[in-house]
Design a protein around this motif. Structure first.
Motif, PDB file in Angstrom:
ATOM      1  N   GLN A  87     -43.256  74.037 -36.358  1.00 44.56           N
ATOM      2  CA  GLN A  87     -43.456  73.573 -34.994  1.00 44.56           C
ATOM      3  C   GLN A  87     -43.299  72.059 -34.893  1.00 44.56           C
ATOM      4  O   GLN A  87     -42.803  71.538 -33.905  1.00 44.56           O
ATOM      5  CB  GLN A  87     -44.852  73.981 -34.498  1.00 44.56           C
ATOM      6  CG  GLN A  87     -45.130  75.474 -34.563  1.00 44.56           C
ATOM      7  CD  GLN A  87     -44.147  76.292 -33.759  1.00 44.56           C
ATOM      8  OE1 GLN A  87     -43.832  75.951 -32.613  1.00 44.56           O
ATOM      9  NE2 GLN A  87     -43.650  77.375 -34.353  1.00 44.56           N
ATOM     10  N   ASN A  88     -43.752  71.351 -35.930  1.00 44.75           N
ATOM     11  CA  ASN A  88     -43.553  69.900 -36.013  1.00 44.75           C
ATOM     12  C   ASN A  88     -42.383  69.662 -36.959  1.00 44.75           C
ATOM     13  O   ASN A  88     -42.513  69.823 -38.176  1.00 44.75           O
ATOM     14  CB  ASN A  88     -44.825  69.222 -36.525  1.00 44.75           C
ATOM     15  CG  ASN A  88     -45.986  69.417 -35.576  1.00 44.75           C
ATOM     16  OD1 ASN A  88     -45.895  69.090 -34.401  1.00 44.75           O
ATOM     17  ND2 ASN A  88     -47.093  69.958 -36.070  1.00 44.75           N
ATOM     18  N   CYS A  89     -41.253  69.313 -36.387  1.00 45.50           N
ATOM     19  CA  CYS A  89     -39.990  69.370 -37.128  1.00 45.50           C
ATOM     20  C   CYS A  89     -39.729  68.130 -37.974  1.00 45.50           C
ATOM     21  O   CYS A  89     -39.572  68.222 -39.193  1.00 45.50           O
ATOM     22  CB  CYS A  89     -38.848  69.599 -36.146  1.00 45.50           C
ATOM     23  SG  CYS A  89     -39.061  71.069 -35.114  1.00 45.50           S
ATOM     24  N   SER A 103     -41.476  67.622 -31.950  1.00 43.26           N
ATOM     25  CA  SER A 103     -42.076  68.937 -32.103  1.00 43.26           C
ATOM     26  C   SER A 103     -41.431  69.895 -31.116  1.00 43.26           C
ATOM     27  O   SER A 103     -40.718  69.471 -30.196  1.00 43.26           O
ATOM     28  CB  SER A 103     -43.587  68.863 -31.866  1.00 43.26           C
ATOM     29  OG  SER A 103     -44.203  67.942 -32.744  1.00 43.26           O
ATOM     30  N   THR A 104     -41.672  71.166 -31.281  1.00 47.58           N
ATOM     31  CA  THR A 104     -41.047  72.141 -30.389  1.00 47.58           C
ATOM     32  C   THR A 104     -41.612  72.075 -28.976  1.00 47.58           C
ATOM     33  O   THR A 104     -40.990  72.581 -28.053  1.00 47.58           O
ATOM     34  CB  THR A 104     -41.209  73.561 -30.939  1.00 47.58           C
ATOM     35  OG1 THR A 104     -42.588  73.804 -31.227  1.00 47.58           O
ATOM     36  CG2 THR A 104     -40.397  73.745 -32.214  1.00 47.58           C
ATOM     37  N   LYS A 108     -45.118  67.386 -25.763  1.00 51.97           N
ATOM     38  CA  LYS A 108     -45.671  66.608 -26.868  1.00 51.97           C
ATOM     39  C   LYS A 108     -44.687  65.543 -27.331  1.00 51.97           C
ATOM     40  O   LYS A 108     -45.061  64.383 -27.534  1.00 51.97           O
ATOM     41  CB  LYS A 108     -46.035  67.538 -28.024  1.00 51.97           C
ATOM     42  CG  LYS A 108     -46.648  66.829 -29.224  1.00 51.97           C
ATOM     43  CD  LYS A 108     -47.036  67.838 -30.309  1.00 51.97           C
ATOM     44  CE  LYS A 108     -47.641  67.137 -31.530  1.00 51.97           C
ATOM     45  NZ  LYS A 108     -48.042  68.114 -32.576  1.00 51.97           N
ATOM     46  N   THR A 109     -43.428  65.921 -27.495  1.00 46.66           N
ATOM     47  CA  THR A 109     -42.418  64.943 -27.909  1.00 46.66           C
ATOM     48  C   THR A 109     -42.270  63.854 -26.869  1.00 46.66           C
ATOM     49  O   THR A 109     -42.251  62.652 -27.191  1.00 46.66           O
ATOM     50  CB  THR A 109     -41.067  65.632 -28.141  1.00 46.66           C
ATOM     51  OG1 THR A 109     -41.210  66.661 -29.113  1.00 46.66           O
ATOM     52  CG2 THR A 109     -40.024  64.635 -28.604  1.00 46.66           C
ATOM     53  N   GLN A 223     -35.706  70.093 -31.103  1.00 44.42           N
ATOM     54  CA  GLN A 223     -36.546  70.108 -29.911  1.00 44.42           C
ATOM     55  C   GLN A 223     -36.523  71.470 -29.234  1.00 44.42           C
ATOM     56  O   GLN A 223     -37.558  71.977 -28.784  1.00 44.42           O
ATOM     57  CB  GLN A 223     -36.065  69.041 -28.917  1.00 44.42           C
ATOM     58  CG  GLN A 223     -36.828  69.022 -27.598  1.00 44.42           C
ATOM     59  CD  GLN A 223     -38.276  68.639 -27.784  1.00 44.42           C
ATOM     60  OE1 GLN A 223     -38.613  67.469 -27.833  1.00 44.42           O
ATOM     61  NE2 GLN A 223     -39.163  69.631 -27.904  1.00 44.42           N
ATOM     62  N   GLY A 226     -36.635  74.419 -32.813  1.00 48.85           N
ATOM     63  CA  GLY A 226     -37.467  74.187 -33.977  1.00 48.85           C
ATOM     64  C   GLY A 226     -36.657  74.181 -35.257  1.00 48.85           C
ATOM     65  O   GLY A 226     -35.429  74.308 -35.254  1.00 48.85           O
ATOM     66  N   PHE A 343     -45.594  67.747 -40.535  1.00 50.37           N
ATOM     67  CA  PHE A 343     -44.166  67.717 -40.234  1.00 50.37           C
ATOM     68  C   PHE A 343     -43.348  68.208 -41.428  1.00 50.37           C
ATOM     69  O   PHE A 343     -43.652  67.888 -42.584  1.00 50.37           O
ATOM     70  CB  PHE A 343     -43.716  66.305 -39.851  1.00 50.37           C
ATOM     71  CG  PHE A 343     -44.023  65.950 -38.426  1.00 50.37           C
ATOM     72  CD1 PHE A 343     -43.076  66.141 -37.430  1.00 50.37           C
ATOM     73  CD2 PHE A 343     -45.274  65.458 -38.067  1.00 50.37           C
ATOM     74  CE1 PHE A 343     -43.357  65.825 -36.110  1.00 50.37           C
ATOM     75  CE2 PHE A 343     -45.567  65.135 -36.758  1.00 50.37           C
ATOM     76  CZ  PHE A 343     -44.606  65.319 -35.767  1.00 50.37           C
TER      77      PHE A 343
END
Length: 522
Positions: A87-89, A103-104, A108-109, A223, A226, A343
C-alpha cells in the motif's frame, strides 16, 4: 532430440515464449546453463539460513500487469504464484531529514505534496487523471511489436479518441528529459526529486532526452495500482512458470550450457550443448540471450551479416549496478520518520544535482562519491522472507562504472571490482547510516555483488548492466536492439531474439517473449 522450438535461457522472457508456444501445440525445450531457472529473477538465502533475498529483481508490478499474466493467469495461480501488495509503494528521503512518498491512497499522497506546495498537489491529481486516459494507449503501444500494424492501430485509435493535440503532447512525453517534463508541471524541488529518482532505475539522469516516460509511468502506476512483490520471493513467478511449462509437456533442461547454435544453409536448425548433446529445432531457435553473446560466440561470424554483426557489437550497455543484501536484526530506523518502515522502496537520491553528478562520474569510469540507492524493504510487505522479528534489506546501488578508472572521492585505490567492492560497500553503508542511523548495528550478515559479480552470475548483465543495453532513444523502440531487427528476427532464418535487450526492454513484464511467441504461433 527434436523439437519445434528450442529456447536458450530460462529467464522469464524465455519461459513466457516457451509457455505460449507449448500452449499453441508446439513441442518445446528450454535449455539453461545454470542449475536453476530465472535469470535475473532469483531468490536465494544469500546471507544466513532463513533469510530469503531477491538477487536482482524485486518489484513484480510489471509482471502482474503484463499481457502474459493476463493470458495465463489461472495456469500460473494453479502452480502457486503469489503476490504481496504494497500500500505504501515508494518514498524519497532528503538531506534535511524529511521524506515524501507515494501510497495507493491518493488523498494521502496528495496531502504529503500539499504540505510542500498546494499547487503541486493539484498538479499531481491532474496527472493521475490524465494517466487514467493515457494508460490504455501507452500500455497497448508497449505491448505491441515495434514496428507493427498493431502499433500503428494503437496510434490511430489514440488519435481518433484523444485528438491531434494529445498525440503531440504524448510525443513530447516520449522525447522529453525528466527535468523538462517535471519542470513543466511541478514547482517544488522535492516533488521533482521524488519522481526523477525513477529515471535512474533505467539509465536516465535528469537531463537526458527520452527519460521522462519511466518516472511518469512508475509514479502513476504506483499511485493508481500500487506495487506488488512476490510472496516468499520474486522467484514465485519463475517457479510458477516452470511448473506451467512442464504441465504442457515441454522440456526444461538445466545445467546445460549451449556451446553453439547450429546453422545450416543460413537457417538455425538447433543447438549443440557443451556436453555434446544436440537438440534439433524444426521451426525456431529462440535466444533469450544478449545479442552480443549470440553473435559473439554462439553463432559463427559470416561476411554476409557484416553490417548486422557490427551493429550488434556496438550495442551500448547501460551503467553498472551493485547489489548489497543485508540480513538485519530489526527494520531500519529512518530519521525522516517511522512511517518509512512500511514502504516497499526508499530512494536515497536526495536531489537532482546528485543524480546528474553520479551518472557523469560513473560514465567517466569513476566510483561515484554519492551513488543513488534503491533500498527495498521486502519484509515490510512479506515477513515470511526472514525469521520472526528479523528483516532483509535489498540495496541496489546506481549507477556505477563497469570498469573502474579511479575514485571520484580519491579514497579507493583499487581499479578492479574484486578488490574495490567491499570498500565501496562501506561507502554505501555510510550513506545509508546517515539516513537510517544505527543500521550498521542491525546487520547480522551481508552479501555484496559488484557489477562484475552480477555478470559472472548472469552473462547477459554485461558490465553489471541489468538493463541489457542502454534505453536511450538511439537504442529504444524500433531501434532495439538494432535498426531493422526490432521484431525479434535476425539475419539467420529461424533464429529469434528476446529478453531485456529487445523491445520493450528491461523489467519483469515478459513482453518480448510473449510478443515473439504470439508472432510465431498466434
Amino acid at each position: 532430440m527434436s523439437y519445434d522450438a528450442v529456447v536458450i535461457g530460462a529467464g522469464h522472457n524465455g519461459l513466457a515464449a516457451a509457455i505460449r508456444l507449448a500452449e499453441k501445440g508446439w513441442s518445446v525445450a528450454v535449455v539453461e546453463g545454470k542449475e536453476t531457472a530465472g535469470g535475473a529473477v532469483k531468490t536465494q538465502e544469500l546471507t544466513l539460513p532463513g533469510f530469503r533475498h531477491d538477487l536482482c529483481a524485486m518489484n513484480l508490478s510489471m509482471f502482474a500487469g503484463s499481457g502474459f499474466f493476463a493470458a495465463h493467469k489461472q495456469a500460473l495461480l494453479d502452480q502457486g504464484l503469489g503476490f504481496m501488495p504494497a500500500q505504501n509503494c515508494f518514498a524519497s528521503v532528503f538531506r534535511d531529514g524529511t521524506y515524501l512518498g507515494v501510497s495507493t491512497s491518493l488523498d494521502k499522497t496528495a496531502a504529503g505534496i500539499a504540505a510542500l506546495s498546494p499547487a503541486d498537489a493539484q498538479a499531481w491529481r491532474d496527472l493521475v487523471q490524465r494517466f487514467g486516459l493515457d494508460a490504455p494507449h501507452i500500455f497497448a503501444l508497449l505491448g505491441s511489436p515495434m514496428p507493427s500494424i498493431a502499433a500503428a492501430k494503437v496510434v490511430w485509435n489514440a488519435w481518433r479518441q484523444r485528438g491531434t493535440a494529445w498525440l503531440f503532447e504524448t510525443l513530447r512525453l516520449y522525447l522529453a528529459s525528466p527535468r523538462d517534463f517535471l519542470d513543466a508541471r511541478f514547482t517544488h524541488r522535492k516533488v521533482k526529486t521524488m519522481m526523477a529518482a525513477w529515471g535512474l532505475h533505467l539509465d536516465f539522469p535528469p537531463d537526458v532526452g527520452g527519460g521522462a516516460l519511466f518516472p511518469y509511468l512508475e509514479c502513476m502506476v504506483n499511485q493508481t495500482f500500487g506495487m506488488v512483490i512476490g510472496k516468499g520471493g520474486a522467484d514465485t513467478i519463475v517457479n510458477a512458470m516452470t511448473g506451467a511449462l512442464k504441465t504442457r509437456g515441454a522440456a526444461l533442461i538445466l545445467a546445460a550450457p549451449v556451446a553453439r547454435i547450429d546453422v545450416t544453409s543460413g537457417r538455425a536448425t538447433g543447438v549443440t550443448l557443451a556436453d555434446g548433446r544436440r537438440l534439433e529445432a524444426r521451426r525456431a531457435v529462440i535466444a533469450n540471450v544478449h545479442p552480443k553473446l549470440v553473435f559473439g560466440s554462439l553463432v559463427a561470424s559470416d561476411p554476409s551479416r557484416r553490417t548486422f554483426e557490427h551493429n550488434v557489437s556496438a550495442i551500448r550497455a547501460g551503467p553498472g549496478t551493485m547489489m548489497i543484501h543485508l540480513a538485519l536484526d530489526a527494520s531500519p530506523d529512518w530519521s525522516a520518520g517511522a512511517a518509512l518502515k512500511d514502504f516497499a522502496y526508499v530512494h536515497v537520491a536526495p536531489d537532482l544535482e546528485m543524480m546528474s553528478r553520479v551518472y557523469s562520474e560513473a560514465s567517466d569510469g569513476l566510483l561515484p562519491i554519492e551513488p543513488a540507492l534503491v533500498v527495498g524493504q521486502p519484509t515490510a510487505i512479506d515477513p515470511s522472507r526472514a525469521p520472526e522479528g528479523k528483516h532483509v534489506l535489498w540495496v541496489q546501488v546506481r549507477v556505477l562504472p563497469a570498469e573502474i578508472r579511479g575514485d571520484a572521492k580519491g579514497e579507493i585505490v583499487a581499479t578492479n571490482w574484486d578488490d574495490a567492492k567491499e570498500a565501496y560497500a562501506e561507502r554505501v553503508l555510510d550513506i545509508l547510516e546517515r539516513y537510517a542511523p544505527g543500521v550498521r548495528r542491525l546487520v547480522l550478515a551481508r552479501s555484496v555483488w559488484s557489477p562484475l559479480d552480477l555478470e559472472r552470475e548472469n552473462p547477459n548483465l554485461i558490465g553489471g548492466d541489468n538493463l541489457s543495453g542502454s534505453h536511450h532513444l538511439d537504442q529504444n523502440f524500433f531501434l532495439r536492439p538494432v535498426a531493422g531487427h526490432s521484431r525479434y528476427n535476425t539475419p539467420v532464418k529461424g533464429l529469434y531474439l528476446c529478453g531485456a535487450s529487445t523491445w520493450p526492454g528491461a523489467g519483469t513484464g515478459a513482453g518480448s517473449g510473449f510478443m515473439l511467441a504470439k508472432m510465431l504461433a498466434g
